[in-house]
Design a protein around this motif. Structure first.
Motif, PDB file in Angstrom:
ATOM      1  N   SER A 273      16.017  33.580  42.428  1.00 45.96           N
ATOM      2  CA  SER A 273      16.528  32.294  41.947  1.00 45.96           C
ATOM      3  C   SER A 273      17.855  32.477  41.196  1.00 45.96           C
ATOM      4  N   LEU A 274      18.017  33.602  40.511  1.00 45.14           N
ATOM      5  CA  LEU A 274      19.288  33.889  39.836  1.00 45.14           C
ATOM      6  C   LEU A 274      20.405  34.076  40.862  1.00 45.14           C
ATOM      7  N   LEU A 275      20.083  34.801  41.928  1.00 46.78           N
ATOM      8  CA  LEU A 275      21.072  35.006  42.987  1.00 46.78           C
ATOM      9  C   LEU A 275      21.377  33.696  43.710  1.00 46.78           C
ATOM     10  N   ASP A 276      20.349  32.904  43.968  1.00 41.11           N
ATOM     11  CA  ASP A 276      20.565  31.619  44.630  1.00 41.11           C
ATOM     12  C   ASP A 276      21.474  30.723  43.782  1.00 41.11           C
ATOM     13  N   ALA A 277      21.248  30.732  42.464  1.00 34.31           N
ATOM     14  CA  ALA A 277      22.090  29.933  41.565  1.00 34.31           C
ATOM     15  C   ALA A 277      23.520  30.429  41.591  1.00 34.31           C
ATOM     16  N   LYS A 278      23.686  31.742  41.685  1.00 33.25           N
ATOM     17  CA  LYS A 278      25.032  32.320  41.724  1.00 33.25           C
ATOM     18  C   LYS A 278      25.745  31.934  43.016  1.00 33.25           C
ATOM     19  N   MET A 279      24.995  31.799  44.099  1.00 35.58           N
ATOM     20  CA  MET A 279      25.596  31.416  45.380  1.00 35.58           C
ATOM     21  C   MET A 279      26.255  30.044  45.302  1.00 35.58           C
ATOM     22  N   LEU A 280      25.698  29.169  44.468  1.00 42.21           N
ATOM     23  CA  LEU A 280      26.285  27.840  44.329  1.00 42.21           C
ATOM     24  C   LEU A 280      27.671  27.904  43.688  1.00 42.21           C
ATOM     25  N   GLU A 281      27.941  28.985  42.947  1.00 40.75           N
ATOM     26  CA  GLU A 281      29.258  29.191  42.341  1.00 40.75           C
ATOM     27  C   GLU A 281      30.167  30.043  43.226  1.00 40.75           C
ATOM     28  N   VAL A 282      29.654  30.589  44.273  1.00 44.64           N
ATOM     29  CA  VAL A 282      30.287  31.511  45.214  1.00 44.64           C
ATOM     30  C   VAL A 282      30.317  32.928  44.647  1.00 44.64           C
ATOM     31  N   CYS A 283      31.024  33.136  43.497  1.00 43.41           N
ATOM     32  CA  CYS A 283      31.087  34.479  42.938  1.00 43.41           C
ATOM     33  C   CYS A 283      31.620  34.426  41.518  1.00 43.41           C
ATOM     34  N   SER A 284      31.645  35.572  40.856  1.00 43.27           N
ATOM     35  CA  SER A 284      32.251  35.696  39.524  1.00 43.27           C
ATOM     36  C   SER A 284      33.654  36.280  39.664  1.00 43.27           C
ATOM     37  N   THR A 285      34.369  36.324  38.544  1.00 40.85           N
ATOM     38  CA  THR A 285      35.770  36.745  38.536  1.00 40.85           C
ATOM     39  C   THR A 285      35.952  38.121  39.177  1.00 40.85           C
ATOM     40  N   THR A 286      36.920  38.205  40.072  1.00 36.98           N
ATOM     41  CA  THR A 286      37.103  39.399  40.903  1.00 36.98           C
ATOM     42  C   THR A 286      37.842  40.528  40.189  1.00 36.98           C
ATOM     43  N   LEU A 287      38.958  40.225  39.549  1.00 33.62           N
ATOM     44  CA  LEU A 287      39.825  41.272  38.996  1.00 33.62           C
ATOM     45  C   LEU A 287      39.103  42.228  38.051  1.00 33.62           C
ATOM     46  N   PRO A 288      38.404  41.745  37.002  1.00 26.82           N
ATOM     47  CA  PRO A 288      37.749  42.713  36.116  1.00 26.82           C
ATOM     48  C   PRO A 288      36.666  43.528  36.810  1.00 26.82           C
ATOM     49  N   GLN A 289      35.982  42.933  37.796  1.00 21.01           N
ATOM     50  CA  GLN A 289      34.990  43.708  38.555  1.00 21.01           C
ATOM     51  C   GLN A 289      35.651  44.885  39.257  1.00 21.01           C
ATOM     52  N   MET A 290      36.795  44.621  39.888  1.00 22.59           N
ATOM     53  CA  MET A 290      37.491  45.679  40.622  1.00 22.59           C
ATOM     54  C   MET A 290      37.976  46.793  39.699  1.00 22.59           C
ATOM     55  N   SER A 291      38.212  46.447  38.438  1.00 23.45           N
ATOM     56  CA  SER A 291      38.754  47.449  37.511  1.00 23.45           C
ATOM     57  C   SER A 291      37.707  48.453  37.033  1.00 23.45           C
ATOM     58  N   ILE A 292      36.444  48.102  37.115  1.00 28.30           N
ATOM     59  CA  ILE A 292      35.402  48.926  36.494  1.00 28.30           C
ATOM     60  C   ILE A 292      35.347  50.358  37.037  1.00 28.30           C
ATOM     61  N   PRO A 293      35.269  50.584  38.352  1.00 27.35           N
ATOM     62  CA  PRO A 293      35.241  51.978  38.823  1.00 27.35           C
ATOM     63  C   PRO A 293      36.499  52.749  38.433  1.00 27.35           C
ATOM     64  N   GLU A 294      37.643  52.051  38.457  1.00 25.01           N
ATOM     65  CA  GLU A 294      38.907  52.726  38.141  1.00 25.01           C
ATOM     66  C   GLU A 294      38.944  53.127  36.661  1.00 25.01           C
ATOM     67  N   VAL A 295      38.493  52.241  35.786  1.00 25.70           N
ATOM     68  CA  VAL A 295      38.504  52.541  34.350  1.00 25.70           C
ATOM     69  C   VAL A 295      37.449  53.582  34.003  1.00 25.70           C
ATOM     70  N   TYR A 296      36.220  53.394  34.480  1.00 24.87           N
ATOM     71  CA  TYR A 296      35.139  54.323  34.160  1.00 24.87           C
ATOM     72  C   TYR A 296      35.414  55.739  34.679  1.00 24.87           C
ATOM     73  N   SER A 297      36.154  55.842  35.790  1.00 27.74           N
ATOM     74  CA  SER A 297      36.420  57.144  36.406  1.00 27.74           C
ATOM     75  C   SER A 297      37.698  57.800  35.887  1.00 27.74           C
ATOM     76  N   HIS A 298      38.454  57.099  35.108  1.00 26.24           N
ATOM     77  CA  HIS A 298      39.731  57.630  34.620  1.00 26.24           C
ATOM     78  C   HIS A 298      39.478  58.796  33.656  1.00 26.24           C
ATOM     79  N   PRO A 299      40.283  59.867  33.734  1.00 30.48           N
ATOM     80  CA  PRO A 299      40.055  61.023  32.846  1.00 30.48           C
ATOM     81  C   PRO A 299      40.161  60.692  31.356  1.00 30.48           C
ATOM     82  N   GLN A 300      40.798  59.572  31.005  1.00 32.56           N
ATOM     83  CA  GLN A 300      40.932  59.197  29.600  1.00 32.56           C
ATOM     84  C   GLN A 300      39.801  58.305  29.089  1.00 32.56           C
ATOM     85  N   PHE A 301      38.889  57.897  29.996  1.00 32.89           N
ATOM     86  CA  PHE A 301      37.871  56.939  29.560  1.00 32.89           C
ATOM     87  C   PHE A 301      36.906  57.531  28.531  1.00 32.89           C
TER      88      PHE A 301
END
Length: 434
Positions: A273-301
């Motif tokens: 039901s949480l996923l179904d509710a999210k589908m009505l919004e299509v998705c959440s903000t893209t840019l910060p999601q994309m940044s997570i692997p790059e930031v978490y994997s950075h040698p300075q993190f």
């Protein structure tokens, strides 16, 4: 209107952390310089975003796909990356399908409680973080149900209180915990976490663990994630976010890590039901999601996290020292997050206590607010009008204890010392004024 359109839980939607700002702004307009210590926004308090982190985000902005929708559950690369991070801990194992992104954890919390069956209650800690307690109360239409955190034991959860309340109230369908805790700064060790898991398994309820401050932890033991202790039977979810650890509070990017989804058909349907509710919004903000692997994997993190935690550890120790020897209060040194809670001993505060207010207009404004309010709110209003320091009364965190929450975020050490020195003196002057 011919029909009452107001939800039965509307009166529970109170967020004192922001509402106290309304009073502060009016005092500011009357000439009182305000020092805002009410909200956990490191950027507003002067923390600088790491240049390498800015570079990652600015490079991603130049990629067209960062302007597009993601999959409803979230950016697939990031969900795979986060699932692998969970699995590296060696506890509960998940896949990318067990990660679900939201527009910040405020959005996630609204969905978590908004799509619970109304009769199903979730018991949470007291003191409680307002977003969680208000959402649970609004969902049910009743006061939020709580278990006690004990300042005499470092703000640890009262395990006997949790079990008794779960055992004798079959409307409780879940146990909520916050680790590291907001507002107390407590960090729960593995034994405490395992005992709570045992209670959840024994009484067949789910676990919800807010891990917003998982990487803001300067305790000796470090953060024990829910995934490490939940095992393979108890359904549950961890709430995670970039807002406090990058920090990027304005990014509004949070996600759920969902455990043992398929072990219970009711829980599985609820998650759907949480996923179904999210589908009505299509998705959440893209840019910060994309940044997570790059930031978490950075040698300075990791060095970045270590440096921040050392900074907050130093501040937590310094802030606590300001209250040493002060009668009438209990102050436990924080071990995680970036808040400190001052709890007044029972019966210390009185309704005739005052602080001197040098600005006559400020005094005229504040006096009508003092009638019939909680004792700690009365102190907070006097503190605000007298010193300009804006803190949050502890009674607004769903507890009958008087006190207040203040942050550890001030970057200017001289001002930091002034804030805590002024708080101590204000408590002394206030309690001596009766």
């Amino acid at each position: 209107m011919r029909r009452n359109i107001v939800h039965s839980g509307a009166d529970a939607l109170i967020y004192e952390i922001r509402q106290i700002v309304g009073v502060a702004k009016k005092l500011e307009a009357l000439g009182v310089p305000i020092t805002y210590e009410n909200i956990g926004d490191p950027i507003q308090k002067g923390e600088k975003v790491a240049p390498w982190m800015k570079k990652i985000v600015s490079d991603l902005i130049l990629e067209d796909k960062s302007w597009a929708y993601t999959a409803t559950q979230g950016f697939e690369k990031t969900r795979n990356f986060l699932a692998d991070k969970v699995n590296e801990r060696g506890g509960a194992q998940i896949t990318a399908d067990d990660i679900l992104f939201f527009n910040g954890l405020g959005d996630a919390v609204a969905k978590i409680f908004g799509f619970l069956r109304r009769e199903a209650r979730v018991i949470g800690p007291s003191p409680a973080y307002s977003t969680l307690s208000s959402a649970e109360a609004a969902h049910s239409g009743y006061e939020h149900m709580t278990y006690n955190l004990n300042p005499e034991q470092g703000w640890m959860p009262d395990l006997e209180d949790i079990e008794n309340k779960v055992k004798y109230n079959d409307s409780i369908a879940g146990i909520l915990l916050i680790n590291p805790d907001n507002p107390t700064g407590a960090v729960y060790d593995k034994n405490v976490m395992r005992e709570i898991v045992k209670i959840a398994e024994k009484y067949d309820v789910m676990l919800i663990c807010d891990e917003t401050y998982a990487h803001v932890n300067y305790s000796e033991t470090g953060t024990i994630h829910l995934s490490e202790v939940i095992g393979d039977k108890v359904p549950g979810m961890a709430l995670r976010s970039v807002s406090k650890e990058f920090p990027w509070p304005g990014g509004r990017c949070g996600w759920l890590e969902i455990f043992n989804k398929d072990k219970d058909p009711v829980f599985a349907r609820y998650v759907k039901s949480l996923l179904d509710a999210k589908m009505l919004e299509v998705c959440s903000t893209t840019l910060p999601q994309m940044s997570i692997p790059e930031v978490y994997s950075h040698p300075q993190f990791l060095p970045h996290l270590k440096e921040r935690n050392e900074k907050f550890k130093k501040r937590a120790k310094l802030a606590t020292e300001f209250f040493k020897g002060l009668k009438g209060v209990t102050v436990v040194e924080p071990k995680g997050a970036f808040y400190l809670t001052v709890a007044f001993d029972k019966g210390i505060l009185g309704n005739k206590m005052t602080l001197p207010i040098s600005n006559p207009k400020a005094e005229e404004f504040i006096r009508p607010l003092l009638g019939n309010c909680a004792p700690d709110r009365r102190f907070v209003y006097y503190l605000l009008a007298s010193t300009g320091i804006c803190v949050v009364p502890l009674s607004s965190f769903c507890t009958d204890r008087d006190g207040f929450r203040v942050t550890l975020l001030e970057e200017d050490e001289e001002k930091f010392r002034w804030i805590y020195g002024t708080l101590r003196k204000s408590i002394e002057d206030y309690t001596a004024s009766a």
